[in-house]
Design a protein around this motif. Structure first.
Motif, mmCIF file in Angstrom:
data_model
loop_
_atom_site.group_PDB
_atom_site.id
_atom_site.type_symbol
_atom_site.label_atom_id
_atom_site.label_comp_id
_atom_site.label_asym_id
_atom_site.label_seq_id
_atom_site.Cartn_x
_atom_site.Cartn_y
_atom_site.Cartn_z
ATOM 1 N N VAL A 7 99.262 -7.180 70.093
ATOM 2 C CA VAL A 7 98.056 -7.558 69.366
ATOM 3 C C VAL A 7 97.043 -6.186 69.379
ATOM 4 C CG1 VAL A 7 95.967 -8.771 69.095
ATOM 5 C CG2 VAL A 7 98.032 -9.764 69.439
ATOM 6 N N ALA A 76 99.885 -7.361 64.997
ATOM 7 C CA ALA A 76 98.930 -8.027 64.269
ATOM 8 C C ALA A 76 97.560 -7.538 64.840
ATOM 9 C CB ALA A 76 98.884 -9.647 64.405
ATOM 10 N N LYS A 78 93.328 -8.091 65.480
ATOM 11 C CA LYS A 78 92.145 -9.260 65.644
ATOM 12 C C LYS A 78 90.661 -8.408 65.757
ATOM 13 C CE LYS A 78 88.936 -10.610 68.779
ATOM 14 N NZ LYS A 78 88.479 -12.211 68.916
ATOM 15 N N VAL A 104 93.121 -10.700 61.394
ATOM 16 C CA VAL A 104 92.098 -11.611 61.635
ATOM 17 C C VAL A 104 90.800 -11.138 61.940
ATOM 18 C CG1 VAL A 104 91.762 -13.825 63.046
ATOM 19 C CG2 VAL A 104 94.191 -13.217 62.772
ATOM 20 N N ALA A 226 96.236 -14.457 66.029
ATOM 21 C CA ALA A 226 96.521 -12.905 65.918
ATOM 22 C C ALA A 226 97.795 -12.850 66.652
ATOM 23 C CB ALA A 226 95.721 -12.026 66.387
#
Ligand code: PLP
Length: 263
Positions: A7, A76, A78, A104, A226
């Protein structure tokens, strides 16, 4: 574990350890998920006071994001505290398309101690530049009202009709999905988060309310979401797991039990 399961956390360090990037790193560590970071600011905080904020130059934030994406490890993104309009712009311009990587956004506006974490003039820019680029935005009811320019309601018992209207209006601002967190809503036996994505009905995600306080719950929630999206979970599953994680963390804090782990 796929190659791109890390992440990228775009957020600020909280010197107290209770929230922000510090909390994100702890949370992802508990899930055994790797992270890269783009530090947006260094804050000086205690649990009850925001004493100072030192913004990292926007071009350094851009360079950190580029370096993380160049690693090929990111599954992903965040986004937490951004601080200023310049940083909001730098982040918005650095993000890959959300069709490529789930993004996110925890729209951090204030610390629970009351200090400002996003300058006033940056809120409109966040709405205009960032919301249209994210897969999910995760406001609590105070942040939802602030983003929509609604009367800031001191009444935490926001009704079902206004909640639905807020979800729809936030979605119309361009996020692919909206999760309004219910932790600040009233004193019911359950905490009910409500998720709305394009083309679907609102989905209620509920967990028994834990009486306890802990800083950085919003930071943890968006980090877990995430991490689960990077692992391939659906949005509903990711939000459900994250809500349960936060409830367990609150329970652990209240009872002094072991820190939760994700099963
Ligand atoms: N400090 C930083 C750097 C944050 O990013 C956040 C929230 O995301 C907070 C503080 C707010 O946390 P709390 O509500 O626990 O004060």
């Amino acid at each position: 574990v796929s190659a791109a399961s890390a992440v990228l956390v775009i957020a600020a360090a909280d010197s107290s350890g209770g929230a922000g990037l510090t909390r994100d790193a702890q949370t992802l560590g508990e899930l055994h998920v790797a992270l890269c970071c783009a530090v947006t600011a260094v804050t000086v905080q205690t649990d009850t006071e925001l004493r100072a904020t030192h913004q990292v130059p926007a071009q350094v934030v851009r360079a950190q994001i580029r370096a993380a994406l160049d690693s090929g490890q990111i599954g992903a993104i965040k986004i937490g505290m951004l601080g200023t309009a310049a940083t909001v712009r730098a982040v918005a311009e650095s993000l890959p398309p959300r069709e490529r990587l789930p993004i996110v956004l925890d729209p951090v506006l204030r610390a629970s101690s009351g200090g400002t974490l996003l300058e006033r003039d940056a809120v409109a820019l966040l709405r205009e530049l960032l919301l249209p680029r994210v897969s999910l935005v995760t406001p609590n009811i105070v942040e939802a009202a602030a983003l929509l320019g609604d009367e800031a309601t001191r009444d935490s018992m926001i009704g079902e009709a206004s909640l639905r209207s807020q979800l729809q209006r936030l979605l119309a601002l361009g996020a692919a999905a909206v999760l309004i967190k219910g932790g600040h809503r009233g004193e019911g036996e359950e905490v009910i988060d409500t998720l709305l994505a394009h083309g679907g009905p609102p989905v209620r995600i509920a967990v028994p309310r834990v009486c306890g306080t802990r800083r950085g719950t919003g930071c943890s929630l968006s980090s877990v979401i995430a991490a689960r999206l990077a692992a391939g979970d659906s949005l509903i599953d990711a939000c459900t797991v994250a809500q349960r994680y936060v409830a367990e963390a609150l329970r652990a804090e209240a009872t002094g039990a072991e820190r939760p782990s994700l099963r």
